[in-house]
Design an enzyme around this catalytic site. Structure first.
Site, PDB file in Angstrom:
ATOM      1  N   CYS A   1       0.924  -1.284  -0.056  1.00 22.85           N
ATOM      2  CA  CYS A   1       0.092  -0.046  -0.025  1.00 22.85           C
ATOM      3  C   CYS A   1       0.721   1.097  -0.129  1.00 22.85           C
ATOM      4  O   CYS A   1       2.121   1.258  -0.358  1.00 22.85           O
ATOM      5  CB  CYS A   1      -0.976  -0.081   1.109  1.00 22.85           C
ATOM      6  SG  CYS A   1      -0.102   0.074   2.916  1.00 22.85           S
TER       7      CYS A   1
ATOM      8  N   ARG B   1      -3.319  -0.554   5.564  1.00 25.06           N
ATOM      9  CA  ARG B   1      -3.833  -1.751   4.805  1.00 25.06           C
ATOM     10  C   ARG B   1      -2.989  -3.089   4.726  1.00 25.06           C
ATOM     11  O   ARG B   1      -3.186  -3.964   4.875  1.00 25.06           O
ATOM     12  CB  ARG B   1      -4.327  -1.290   3.321  1.00 25.06           C
ATOM     13  CG  ARG B   1      -5.342  -0.240   3.547  1.00 25.06           C
ATOM     14  CD  ARG B   1      -5.564   0.546   2.054  1.00 25.06           C
ATOM     15  NE  ARG B   1      -4.533   1.424   1.971  1.00 25.06           N
ATOM     16  CZ  ARG B   1      -4.248   1.982   0.717  1.00 25.06           C
ATOM     17  NH1 ARG B   1      -5.192   2.003  -0.181  1.00 25.06           N
ATOM     18  NH2 ARG B   1      -3.255   2.837   0.625  1.00 25.06           N
TER      19      ARG B   1
ATOM     20  N   ASP C   1      -8.172   3.849   1.303  1.00 29.44           N
ATOM     21  CA  ASP C   1      -7.130   4.305   2.230  1.00 29.44           C
ATOM     22  C   ASP C   1      -7.907   4.778   3.566  1.00 29.44           C
ATOM     23  O   ASP C   1      -8.546   5.526   3.527  1.00 29.44           O
ATOM     24  CB  ASP C   1      -6.369   5.147   1.640  1.00 29.44           C
ATOM     25  CG  ASP C   1      -5.261   5.663   2.420  1.00 29.44           C
ATOM     26  OD1 ASP C   1      -5.275   5.256   3.797  1.00 29.44           O
ATOM     27  OD2 ASP C   1      -4.139   6.481   2.167  1.00 29.44           O
TER      28      ASP C   1
END
Ligand code: 4NP
Length: 148
Positions: free
Chosen positions: A7, A13, A122
């Site tokens: 990420c 994440r 996100d």
């Protein structure tokens, strides 16, 4: 099999994706190496975001020992599968690829349950860590079934 989750910051994440994948692989006796990285160095050396640590913990997964690191060119050679959480991550990973390495890079949610959701949002500024966990868990189960 070597799997890398990627990420932007490697604190929200992809640490979750790493932790969930490790747990599923362990339960299925799927021998693989799993790691995660960020396309940026913004948080290099830092532990995962406390909100990711917490949602993982609620699901009996401990990601507190993970530390953020930046994606490096060697990762593209070393890992067999590189999963991008969103399109921007995907494009940034491709910039580091040479030769046929790009074929190892996949959008993580290609393996999600809902084909209409193509990116893991996100959650750094927006919250939604429970939703992210759910997306990540389902995709990891499907990936394990597919590549095992
Ligand atoms: P991640 O979330 O890419 O899921 O780790 C982010 C964490 C930090 C920032 C952006 C995204 N940041 O800009 O600092």
């Amino acid at each position: 099999m070597r799997i890398l989750m990627v990420c932007l910051g490697n604190i929200c994440r992809s640490p979750l994706a790493q932790g969930v994948m490790e747990e599923i692989a362990k339960n299925k006796n799927f021998i693989c190496e799993i790691d995660s990285a960020g396309t940026s160095s913004f948080h290099a050396g830092e532990p995962a975001d406390p909100r990711s640590v917490e949602v993982a913990k609620q699901n009996n997964i401990d990601i507190s020992a993970q530390r953020s690191r930046e994606l490096k060119k060697e990762d593209l050679e070393y890992f067999d599968y590189i999963f991008a959480m969103d399109k921007s991550n995907y494009q940034d990973i491709l910039k580091l690829c040479t030769g046929d390495q790009a074929s190892k890079v996949k959008m993580f949610l290609e393996f999600g349950d809902n084909k209409e959701v193509t990116e893991v949002p996100d959650p750094y500024y927006t919250e939604g860590f429970d939703y992210v966990f759910d997306l990540v868990e389902k995709a990891c189960i499907n990936i394990c079934d597919k590549i095992n």
